[in-house]
Design a protein around this motif. Structure first.
Motif, PDB file in Angstrom:
ATOM      1  N   ARG A  44       0.784  -1.112   0.036  1.00 48.00           N
ATOM      2  CA  ARG A  44      -0.171  -0.119   0.265  1.00 48.00           C
ATOM      3  C   ARG A  44       0.895   1.180  -0.021  1.00 48.00           C
ATOM      4  NH1 ARG A  44      -2.757  -2.749   4.143  1.00 48.00           N
ATOM      5  NH2 ARG A  44      -1.824  -1.091   5.500  1.00 48.00           N
ATOM      6  N   LYS A  45       1.937   1.250   0.631  1.00 50.98           N
ATOM      7  CA  LYS A  45       2.791   2.409   0.763  1.00 50.98           C
ATOM      8  C   LYS A  45       3.671   2.591  -0.506  1.00 50.98           C
ATOM      9  CE  LYS A  45       1.848   3.258   5.214  1.00 50.98           C
ATOM     10  NZ  LYS A  45       1.129   4.405   5.819  1.00 50.98           N
ATOM     11  N   LEU A  46       4.297   1.745  -1.004  1.00 53.16           N
ATOM     12  CA  LEU A  46       5.100   1.694  -2.237  1.00 53.16           C
ATOM     13  C   LEU A  46       4.761   2.857  -3.279  1.00 53.16           C
ATOM     14  CD1 LEU A  46       6.486  -1.877  -2.998  1.00 53.16           C
ATOM     15  CD2 LEU A  46       7.718   0.184  -2.425  1.00 53.16           C
ATOM     16  N   PRO A  47       3.500   2.782  -3.698  1.00 58.43           N
ATOM     17  CA  PRO A  47       3.074   4.141  -4.711  1.00 58.43           C
ATOM     18  C   PRO A  47       3.398   5.328  -3.979  1.00 58.43           C
ATOM     19  CG  PRO A  47       1.241   2.314  -4.688  1.00 58.43           C
ATOM     20  CD  PRO A  47       2.518   1.975  -3.373  1.00 58.43           C
ATOM     21  N   ASN A  48       3.445   5.835  -3.066  1.00 58.51           N
ATOM     22  CA  ASN A  48       3.746   6.751  -2.457  1.00 58.51           C
ATOM     23  C   ASN A  48       5.170   7.077  -1.988  1.00 58.51           C
ATOM     24  OD1 ASN A  48       0.895   7.610  -3.012  1.00 58.51           O
ATOM     25  ND2 ASN A  48       0.492   6.592  -0.933  1.00 58.51           N
ATOM     26  N   LEU A  49       6.003   6.126  -2.045  1.00 56.27           N
ATOM     27  CA  LEU A  49       7.432   6.380  -1.681  1.00 56.27           C
ATOM     28  C   LEU A  49       8.178   7.182  -2.686  1.00 56.27           C
ATOM     29  CD1 LEU A  49       8.456   2.812  -0.170  1.00 56.27           C
ATOM     30  CD2 LEU A  49       7.948   5.176   1.166  1.00 56.27           C
ATOM     31  N   THR A  50       8.763   8.315  -2.398  1.00 56.76           N
ATOM     32  CA  THR A  50       9.508   9.089  -3.269  1.00 56.76           C
ATOM     33  C   THR A  50      11.105   8.656  -2.828  1.00 56.76           C
ATOM     34  OG1 THR A  50       7.893  10.565  -3.361  1.00 56.76           O
ATOM     35  CG2 THR A  50       9.998  11.296  -4.056  1.00 56.76           C
ATOM     36  N   PHE A  51      11.761   8.201  -3.951  1.00 57.00           N
ATOM     37  CA  PHE A  51      13.220   8.168  -3.680  1.00 57.00           C
ATOM     38  C   PHE A  51      13.845   9.400  -4.303  1.00 57.00           C
ATOM     39  CE2 PHE A  51      11.489   3.942  -4.461  1.00 57.00           C
ATOM     40  CZ  PHE A  51      12.029   3.357  -3.209  1.00 57.00           C
ATOM     41  N   ARG A  52      15.068   9.567  -3.403  1.00 59.37           N
ATOM     42  CA  ARG A  52      16.028  10.582  -3.723  1.00 59.37           C
ATOM     43  C   ARG A  52      16.686  10.750  -5.335  1.00 59.37           C
ATOM     44  NH1 ARG A  52      20.906  12.458   0.315  1.00 59.37           N
ATOM     45  NH2 ARG A  52      21.650  14.156  -0.776  1.00 59.37           N
ATOM     46  N   GLY A  53      16.461  11.700  -5.715  1.00 59.21           N
ATOM     47  CA  GLY A  53      17.145  12.100  -7.190  1.00 59.21           C
ATOM     48  C   GLY A  53      18.496  12.435  -6.865  1.00 59.21           C
ATOM     49  N   ALA A  54      19.481  12.472  -8.345  1.00 59.50           N
ATOM     50  CA  ALA A  54      20.678  13.258  -8.213  1.00 59.50           C
ATOM     51  C   ALA A  54      20.483  14.584  -8.301  1.00 59.50           C
ATOM     52  CB  ALA A  54      21.296  12.532  -9.500  1.00 59.50           C
ATOM     53  N   ASP A  55      20.711  15.282  -7.307  1.00 58.80           N
ATOM     54  CA  ASP A  55      20.305  16.758  -7.340  1.00 58.80           C
ATOM     55  C   ASP A  55      21.748  17.376  -7.546  1.00 58.80           C
ATOM     56  OD1 ASP A  55      22.005  16.578  -5.093  1.00 58.80           O
ATOM     57  OD2 ASP A  55      20.596  16.873  -3.585  1.00 58.80           O
ATOM     58  N   GLY A  56      21.830  18.699  -7.508  1.00 57.76           N
ATOM     59  CA  GLY A  56      22.893  19.595  -7.834  1.00 57.76           C
ATOM     60  C   GLY A  56      24.215  19.144  -7.267  1.00 57.76           C
ATOM     61  N   HIS A  57      24.202  18.848  -5.835  1.00 53.83           N
ATOM     62  CA  HIS A  57      25.294  18.451  -5.086  1.00 53.83           C
ATOM     63  C   HIS A  57      25.939  17.150  -5.712  1.00 53.83           C
ATOM     64  CE1 HIS A  57      24.684  21.463  -1.860  1.00 53.83           C
ATOM     65  NE2 HIS A  57      25.977  21.233  -1.338  1.00 53.83           N
ATOM     66  N   VAL A  58      24.965  16.249  -5.951  1.00 52.03           N
ATOM     67  CA  VAL A  58      25.331  14.931  -6.537  1.00 52.03           C
ATOM     68  C   VAL A  58      26.158  15.101  -7.968  1.00 52.03           C
ATOM     69  CG1 VAL A  58      24.630  12.556  -7.347  1.00 52.03           C
ATOM     70  CG2 VAL A  58      23.687  13.668  -5.107  1.00 52.03           C
ATOM     71  N   LEU A  59      25.661  15.834  -8.611  1.00 49.06           N
ATOM     72  CA  LEU A  59      25.862  16.005 -10.242  1.00 49.06           C
ATOM     73  C   LEU A  59      27.279  16.858  -9.962  1.00 49.06           C
ATOM     74  CD1 LEU A  59      22.508  16.881 -11.750  1.00 49.06           C
ATOM     75  CD2 LEU A  59      23.845  14.721 -12.109  1.00 49.06           C
ATOM     76  N   ALA A  60      27.203  17.863  -9.149  1.00 56.12           N
ATOM     77  CA  ALA A  60      28.684  18.760  -9.123  1.00 56.12           C
ATOM     78  C   ALA A  60      29.587  17.727  -8.489  1.00 56.12           C
ATOM     79  CB  ALA A  60      28.428  19.752  -7.832  1.00 56.12           C
ATOM     80  N   ALA A  61      29.451  16.752  -7.425  1.00 58.49           N
ATOM     81  CA  ALA A  61      30.407  15.948  -6.959  1.00 58.49           C
ATOM     82  C   ALA A  61      30.805  15.097  -7.983  1.00 58.49           C
ATOM     83  CB  ALA A  61      29.816  15.121  -5.838  1.00 58.49           C
ATOM     84  N   ALA A  62      30.020  14.660  -8.864  1.00 57.90           N
ATOM     85  CA  ALA A  62      30.632  13.725  -9.777  1.00 57.90           C
ATOM     86  C   ALA A  62      31.326  14.123 -10.871  1.00 57.90           C
ATOM     87  CB  ALA A  62      29.089  12.683 -10.622  1.00 57.90           C
ATOM     88  N   ALA A  63      30.834  15.394 -11.316  1.00 57.48           N
ATOM     89  CA  ALA A  63      31.619  16.157 -12.314  1.00 57.48           C
ATOM     90  C   ALA A  63      33.023  16.569 -11.867  1.00 57.48           C
ATOM     91  CB  ALA A  63      30.958  17.250 -12.753  1.00 57.48           C
ATOM     92  N   LEU A  64      33.004  17.135 -10.734  1.00 58.66           N
ATOM     93  CA  LEU A  64      34.337  17.412 -10.022  1.00 58.66           C
ATOM     94  C   LEU A  64      35.178  16.446  -9.883  1.00 58.66           C
ATOM     95  CD1 LEU A  64      33.137  20.376  -7.596  1.00 58.66           C
ATOM     96  CD2 LEU A  64      34.187  20.558  -9.514  1.00 58.66           C
ATOM     97  N   PHE A  65      34.749  15.149  -9.260  1.00 53.77           N
ATOM     98  CA  PHE A  65      35.484  13.946  -9.403  1.00 53.77           C
ATOM     99  C   PHE A  65      36.193  13.679 -10.698  1.00 53.77           C
ATOM    100  CE2 PHE A  65      36.252   9.552  -8.871  1.00 53.77           C
ATOM    101  CZ  PHE A  65      36.664   9.170  -7.727  1.00 53.77           C
ATOM    102  N   LEU A  66      35.393  13.622 -11.595  1.00 50.81           N
ATOM    103  CA  LEU A  66      35.923  13.278 -12.978  1.00 50.81           C
ATOM    104  C   LEU A  66      36.919  14.126 -13.488  1.00 50.81           C
ATOM    105  CD1 LEU A  66      32.589  12.063 -14.536  1.00 50.81           C
ATOM    106  CD2 LEU A  66      34.572  10.675 -13.991  1.00 50.81           C
ATOM    107  N   HIS A  67      36.775  15.480 -13.087  1.00 52.72           N
ATOM    108  CA  HIS A  67      37.432  16.677 -13.578  1.00 52.72           C
ATOM    109  C   HIS A  67      38.770  16.334 -12.890  1.00 52.72           C
ATOM    110  CE1 HIS A  67      38.151  20.239 -15.284  1.00 52.72           C
ATOM    111  NE2 HIS A  67      38.441  21.101 -14.412  1.00 52.72           N
ATOM    112  N   GLY A  68      38.953  15.941 -11.626  1.00 50.12           N
ATOM    113  CA  GLY A  68      39.952  15.890 -10.759  1.00 50.12           C
ATOM    114  C   GLY A  68      40.921  14.838 -11.257  1.00 50.12           C
ATOM    115  N   ARG A  69      40.233  13.602 -11.650  1.00 44.51           N
ATOM    116  CA  ARG A  69      40.782  12.471 -12.268  1.00 44.51           C
ATOM    117  C   ARG A  69      41.576  12.782 -13.707  1.00 44.51           C
ATOM    118  NH1 ARG A  69      39.288   7.275 -10.433  1.00 44.51           N
ATOM    119  NH2 ARG A  69      39.308   7.241  -8.387  1.00 44.51           N
ATOM    120  N   ALA A  70      40.690  13.705 -14.486  1.00 45.65           N
ATOM    121  CA  ALA A  70      41.242  14.149 -15.838  1.00 45.65           C
ATOM    122  C   ALA A  70      42.539  14.741 -15.673  1.00 45.65           C
ATOM    123  CB  ALA A  70      40.161  14.861 -16.611  1.00 45.65           C
TER     124      ALA A  70
END
Length: 681
Positions: free
Chosen positions: A446-472
């Motif tokens: 009954r609860k599953l349809p109303n559960l909202t999972f967290r999406g990739a927000d600005g902090h997540v996307l920035a972290a990924a891009a900066l991590f890749l940038h540092g590796r590069a």
């Protein structure tokens, strides 16, 4: 009798847990493993390990002769089967006896009697154990069932005798609806199972699943260790369990405990076992026998935490012939314990199983926290076995404190490289009904349809891009004369040129992130948003942990990369982003150039990694929308991959091939694209 060597005929977290007690007892432990588990944690924990065979369970953990040969080779006097696999296999228990090896479990008689649901219900009813009122006799006509229904009562449940998993069940609220519903039920049962035998049971409203842990020795003593609440289930699979149940009072606890002991006595049970009951939330003083599990349960740690007893230790003692030294009056339930099962699965994709390699791992510790786990850094999670990776358990003086402690432990859990259900578990624990103890077996659905999972927000996307940038930046060559031009810093005469990172957030959706500057002090723009200050700084003393500053707010993430994928975790949430290369972006752009906006993609992708077990279409076949192209299996789950549109299919896979998450397994050429191709030729 005393054991100095015991073989553990299992794998994963339960094998690790059994080995822990063996080590504490000073007993030599023997692990067994398949080719897929050569580097598994239970293998390294044991004193010795024996290879059983190939990755398939039938070639390894279910191979009775291979297990017995391993025991003979290592001098094991006893075998602990854990749960699953051979734990309730009568033939295996008998084979152990024939080989002179102690099976750490009940007798063959108990396994046989309690191994069949109908047989066990009819058996325990003769010993005063309450069962759900109903009719369970083969060969009854509709008229005979209607006559018998008077004693069953309404609302009533019609169940196919040959059915399972809820398929073919019908609820009848009124007697006048019974004749027509029986006709329908017979047709469904015959069509689905080839057997139209029907059973009638009284429907238990808002059912709760409550089980009682029993211990019995070989000298006639039987006690119970209280109950566990296991009502939080999805598709009949337990998710969160606790002890004691928030539903029962002391008087009902004593009655249900005695009923469980009566069931155990009725088969001369010995060892640890669990008697499962169905209890109505509306009438908690009524309980009905469902079945007996003649083995250790997955959720046994919550009982251990509230009783202070080691159930594996008592299994060993009882199997060795020792009498119980604790009596019923000695059992006192102290505080509250709650367990959450950590699975390799993706709740956002319909709980499909996931695979991968554990790139970064941090398991919770602290007061009142216990983790039974098979995880290690670098461990490869394949698709051959059950997806359960670990159990996170918390104890506290009160239930609400235990819930809070478990939530904190899940937030502290980091598993990067494999998608898990950690976020889903935390959402369940935060639910108001769960926190109030208002539980039943249908709550999660009954609860599953109303559960909202967290999406990739600005902090997540920035972290990924900066991590890749540092590796590069770290991997660029600054020694040559043109080093300044090849370094991906964005430097040019005038203002710096942003470095673009295309991050796939799903199989079909990506976000472009532009970075200017160094990872620790940069400017980042995401999609159409304006550039804002951002930075990624390693945290001293915490491998793989980073401080992420984005648009004036700071968060802490664990970050790792494997190939083209960047894994990010924080507070029990985790994200898997795909770094899309320029070639991939170009190919996707060209493929979609002639497609109408909003048109269905012609690509058929696998929503989970696994093995192709069936191919239903060949290259060149014309298929219709919704037609099955092939079937993929992973972790005991089959998934049909279907055509999203009509057209001519191209399939480049065969039965037995392995597929990766989001891999394109087939492509559909629509009539329009076929015509375009012919015109170009």
């Amino acid at each position: 009798m005393t054991f100095d060597t015991v073989l553990v005929a299992n794998r994963g977290e339960i094998a690790c847990r059994i080995i822990r007690t063996l080590r504490e007892r000073g007993i030599r432990s023997i692990a067994v493993y398949s080719d897929a588990d050569r580097d598994a944690r239970h293998v390294s924990l044991a004193d010795a390990a024996v290879r059983l065979g190939g990755a398939a369970p039938a070639d390894s953990y279910l191979n009775v002769q291979a297990v017995l040969a391993a025991a003979a080779r290592t001098g094991a006097q006893a075998i602990h089967p854990g749960y699953g696999f051979l734990s309730e296999n009568q033939a295996f228990a008998q084979a152990c006896a024939d080989a002179g090896i102690v099976f750490i479990g009940p007798s063959v008689h108990a396994l046989n009697t309690m191994g069949d649901k109908i047989r066990s219900k009819n058996h325990v009813a003769g010993y005063g154990v309450p069962i759900i009122p109903g009719v369970a006799q083969p060969g009854l006509s509709n008229e005979e069932l209607i006559a018998a229904a008077v004693d069953v009562g309404y609302p009533m449940l019609i169940k196919p005798s040959a059915g399972g998993g809820g398929k073919g069940m019908h609820v009848v609220e009124r007697s006048e609806d019974l004749p027509s519903t029986l006709e329908t039920a017979r047709r469904v049962a015959q069509s689905a199972f080839g057997d139209d035998t029907l059973l009638l049971e009284r429907l238990v409203a808002t059912p709760r699943h409550i089980e009682v842990q029993v211990l019995a020795d070989n000298h006639g003593a039987v006690i119970h260790l209280g109950e566990r609440e296991c009502s939080l289930q999805r598709r009949h699979q337990k998710v969160i369990e606790e002890a004691p149940s928030p539903l029962l009072d002391a008087a009902t606890r004593a009655r249900i405990g005695e009923a469980a002991c009566a069931a155990a006595r009725s088969v001369g049970y010995s060892g640890a076992g669990t008697v499962e009951f169905l209890v109505s939330a509306a009438a908690p003083d009524e309980f009905f026998f469902m079945e007996m599990n003649t083995r250790l349960q997955v959720e046994h740690p919550v009982t251990e935490l509230v009783t202070g007893l080691d159930l594996v230790d008592w299994q060993l003692r009882i199997a060795a012939g020792e009498p119980l030294t604790v009596t019923q009056s000695d059992i006192c339930l102290t505080g509250h314990a709650i367990e959450a099962r950590l699975y390799a699965e993706n709740p956002e994709r319909g709980f499909l199983p996931t695979t991968g390699t554990v790139l970064q791992l941090h398991e919770a510790t602290g007061e009142g926290v216990r983790v039974d786990s098979s995880l290690t850094s670098g461990l490869t999670i394949a698709s051959h076995y059950d997806p359960m990776l670990a159990k996170v358990i918390a104890w506290a003086p009160t239930r609400l404190e235990a819930l809070t402690r478990l939530d904190r432990a899940l937030a502290d859990t980091v598993v990067l490289g494999v998608h898990t259900n950690t976020e889903y578990l935390r959402l369940l624990l935060a639910d108001a009904d769960v926190r109030a103890g208002r539980l039943d077996t249908g709550l999660i659905e009954r609860k599953l349809p109303n559960l909202t999972f967290r999406g990739a927000d600005g902090h997540v996307l920035a972290a990924a891009a900066l991590f890749l940038h540092g590796r590069a930046l770290a991997g660029s060559d600054l020694t040559g004369a043109n080093g300044v031009w090849t370094r991906p810093s964005g430097w040019r005469v005038g203002s710096p040129r942003p470095v673009l990172y295309s991050l796939g957030v799903s199989a079909t959706e990506s976000v472009e992130v532009r970075v200017v500057g160094e990872p620790g002090a940069a400017s980042v723009s995401i999609g159409e948003r304006p550039a804002v200050p951002a930075g990624l700084t390693p945290i001293a003393g915490r491998q793989g942990a980073f401080r992420v500053d984005y648009d004036g707010e700071t968060r802490v993430f664990a970050v790792e990369q494997s190939g083209a994928r960047v894994y990010i975790g924080s507070d029990g949430f985790s994200f898997d982003l795909r770094h899309r290369s320029r070639a991939e972006q170009l190919a996707e752009h060209l493929a979609g150039r002639g497609r109408e906006p909003g048109a269905v993609s012609p690509d058929v992708r696998s929503p989970m990694p696994g093995t192709v077990i069936a191919v239903h279409a060949a290259t060149g076949d014309v298929v219709t929308a919704g037609q099955t192209i092939l079937v993929v299996e992973a972790m005991k789950m089959e998934h049909k991959l279907v055509a999203a549109t009509a057209g001519r299919v191209t399939v480049n896979l065969k039965t037995g091939d392995l597929v990766a998450l989001d891999q394109i397994v087939a492509t559909i050429s629509t009539p329009e694209t076929i015509a375009d191709k012919e015109d170009s030729e």
